[in-house]
Design a protein around this motif. Structure first.
Motif, PDB file in Angstrom:
ATOM      1  N   SER A 186      32.115  36.784  35.790  1.00 50.74           N
ATOM      2  CA  SER A 186      33.384  37.473  35.543  1.00 50.74           C
ATOM      3  C   SER A 186      33.905  38.144  36.807  1.00 50.74           C
ATOM      4  CB  SER A 186      33.200  38.505  34.425  1.00 50.74           C
ATOM      5  OG  SER A 186      34.334  39.325  34.304  1.00 50.74           O
ATOM      6  N   PHE A 187      33.047  38.879  37.492  1.00 54.44           N
ATOM      7  CA  PHE A 187      33.487  39.637  38.666  1.00 54.44           C
ATOM      8  C   PHE A 187      33.751  38.727  39.869  1.00 54.44           C
ATOM      9  CE2 PHE A 187      32.732  43.296  36.292  1.00 54.44           C
ATOM     10  CZ  PHE A 187      33.057  44.437  37.012  1.00 54.44           C
ATOM     11  N   LEU A 188      32.838  37.802  40.134  1.00 53.33           N
ATOM     12  CA  LEU A 188      32.956  36.992  41.351  1.00 53.33           C
ATOM     13  C   LEU A 188      34.182  36.081  41.312  1.00 53.33           C
ATOM     14  CD1 LEU A 188      29.212  36.045  41.953  1.00 53.33           C
ATOM     15  CD2 LEU A 188      30.613  37.616  43.295  1.00 53.33           C
ATOM     16  N   VAL A 189      34.395  35.388  40.203  1.00 56.16           N
ATOM     17  CA  VAL A 189      35.551  34.492  40.109  1.00 56.16           C
ATOM     18  C   VAL A 189      36.845  35.282  40.171  1.00 56.16           C
ATOM     19  CG1 VAL A 189      36.738  32.790  38.680  1.00 56.16           C
ATOM     20  CG2 VAL A 189      34.240  32.760  38.818  1.00 56.16           C
ATOM     21  N   SER A 190      36.892  36.431  39.505  1.00 59.79           N
ATOM     22  CA  SER A 190      38.102  37.251  39.512  1.00 59.79           C
ATOM     23  C   SER A 190      38.434  37.747  40.915  1.00 59.79           C
ATOM     24  CB  SER A 190      37.935  38.444  38.559  1.00 59.79           C
ATOM     25  OG  SER A 190      37.753  38.004  37.228  1.00 59.79           O
ATOM     26  N   VAL A 191      37.430  38.197  41.637  1.00 60.19           N
ATOM     27  CA  VAL A 191      37.656  38.698  42.998  1.00 60.19           C
ATOM     28  C   VAL A 191      38.171  37.596  43.916  1.00 60.19           C
ATOM     29  CG1 VAL A 191      36.480  39.540  45.063  1.00 60.19           C
ATOM     30  CG2 VAL A 191      36.054  40.629  42.863  1.00 60.19           C
ATOM     31  N   ILE A 192      37.542  36.427  43.838  1.00 57.99           N
ATOM     32  CA  ILE A 192      37.963  35.303  44.686  1.00 57.99           C
ATOM     33  C   ILE A 192      39.416  34.934  44.390  1.00 57.99           C
ATOM     34  CG2 ILE A 192      37.607  32.836  45.138  1.00 57.99           C
ATOM     35  CD1 ILE A 192      34.595  33.364  44.640  1.00 57.99           C
ATOM     36  N   CYS A 193      39.767  34.879  43.116  1.00 55.69           N
ATOM     37  CA  CYS A 193      41.122  34.476  42.744  1.00 55.69           C
ATOM     38  C   CYS A 193      42.155  35.526  43.129  1.00 55.69           C
ATOM     39  CB  CYS A 193      41.191  34.172  41.250  1.00 55.69           C
ATOM     40  SG  CYS A 193      40.347  32.641  40.794  1.00 55.69           S
ATOM     41  N   LEU A 194      41.796  36.798  43.081  1.00 57.80           N
ATOM     42  CA  LEU A 194      42.726  37.832  43.514  1.00 57.80           C
ATOM     43  C   LEU A 194      43.031  37.707  45.002  1.00 57.80           C
ATOM     44  CD1 LEU A 194      41.514  41.019  41.588  1.00 57.80           C
ATOM     45  CD2 LEU A 194      43.745  39.897  41.385  1.00 57.80           C
ATOM     46  N   VAL A 195      42.009  37.406  45.790  1.00 55.31           N
ATOM     47  CA  VAL A 195      42.219  37.205  47.231  1.00 55.31           C
ATOM     48  C   VAL A 195      43.109  35.981  47.466  1.00 55.31           C
ATOM     49  CG1 VAL A 195      41.088  36.674  49.419  1.00 55.31           C
ATOM     50  CG2 VAL A 195      40.048  38.326  47.856  1.00 55.31           C
TER      51      VAL A 195
END
Length: 312
Positions: free
Chosen positions: A232-241
């Motif tokens: 949840s956290f890793l994919v969300s962070v990558i996509c926000l960048v």
């Protein structure tokens, strides 16, 4: 909250402070919703189906957002904004009526449940009715203080707070972002804003099913919760960048894809720290989720201030 939703246009026509007071009261009343779901889950969901149960039930709010964004965009395209509140309030009133008529607090009290299903739930749920009466006599303030000193509760609170920043940003700011940055028209805006929520609802169901399969295969419950939370956290962070590099009208479709995938994978959190809330205390999961949800909703009033400070 249904009545207050229907009164929102009237409050807005009076003055901004009346609208502000109405929204505060509505938020206070709505604050009990998710903490109430956890005890219901502990009482009704068999252990082997709990993550699927949570992913399905807790995604009701997300599905509601999908419908509201889509329907709201169409309503705004053809009539005035007041009807968004009137239509959504009518739908909520119908749901309230269905809830009061069909839902029981415990399987033991449900008038239409089959004996076979009731025996299966009672034999496999995590809720312990024997200790319920004794635990209800525990004073609330000392109980909350003990919870705040429990590392597992604090970890879940911090996790939900961190997740809340991204969630609130997408939920509250995506229509404005779609309009002012990506230049979608009002009808497209509703459809594009709902896509991340639709993806989140779908991925949550997949994650819940995979988690229950893993549990049946002998994978420790806590290990699965950590894995799904990390996803949840890793994919969300990558996509926000990625979104920050695609935020232009020329690349708007790719930006929507990044937003949809990023927020979509946030749905795995319901097999992560939300599932952990019930694991660490089934009989007190409502109080625990109240604390966790409080921490997760703090960004709700902080995020607009931060966005204003960064963009003005």
């Amino acid at each position: 909250t249904t009545i207050l939703g229907a009164l929102t246009p009237l409050a807005a026509s009076y003055n901004i402070w009346c609208l502000f007071a109405l929204r505060v009261v509505q938020g206070i009343l709505e604050g009990v919703t998710y903490p109430c779901l956890n005890p219901m889950t502990a009482r009704w969901a068999p252990e082997g189906e709990r993550n699927r149960f949570m992913s399905f039930a807790y995604m009701g709010g997300t599905v509601g957002t999908v419908v509201t964004y889509t329907l709201g965009g169409l309503i705004l395209a053809f009539t005035s904004w007041e009807y968004v509140f009137y239509v959504s309030s009518c739908a909520a009133a119908v749901w309230c009526l269905a809830w009061f008529l069909l839902v029981s607090d415990l399987p033991e009290d449900h008038p239409r449940i089959s004996e076979e299903e009731k025996k299966m739930i009672l034999a496999t749920r995590s809720f312990d009715p024997v200790n319920r009466d004794k635990e209800l006599k525990t004073p609330l303030i000392p109980l909350i203080w003990d919870m705040l000193k429990t590392p597992a509760v604090v970890v879940d609170m911090v996790t939900d707070h961190c997740s809340g920043w991204g969630n609130i940003m997408i939920i509250s700011m995506s229509p404005t972002f779609m309009k002012d940055v990506l230049h979608f028209d009002i009808a497209q805006n509703g459809a594009m804003s709902m896509l991340p929520h639709l993806c989140r609802a779908i991925i949550a169901q997949i994650a819940g099913s995979l988690s229950d399969i893993g549990i049946r295969q002998g994978v420790p419950r806590l290990t699965l919760q950590k894995i799904f939370l990390a996803i949840s956290f890793l994919v969300s962070v990558i996509c926000l960048v990625v979104m920050s590099q695609l935020s232009s009208p020329e690349l708007k479709w790719w930006c929507v894809v990044a937003m949809t995938v990023g927020f979509g994978f946030n749905g795995t959190s319901y097999s992560g720290h939300y599932a952990n809330v019930i694991s660490i205390g089934p009989n007190r999961s409502g109080t625990t989720l109240g604390l966790v949800n409080m921490a997760g909703n703090l960004p709700g009033f902080l995020m607009p201030l931060v966005i204003t400070a960064l963009t003005k």
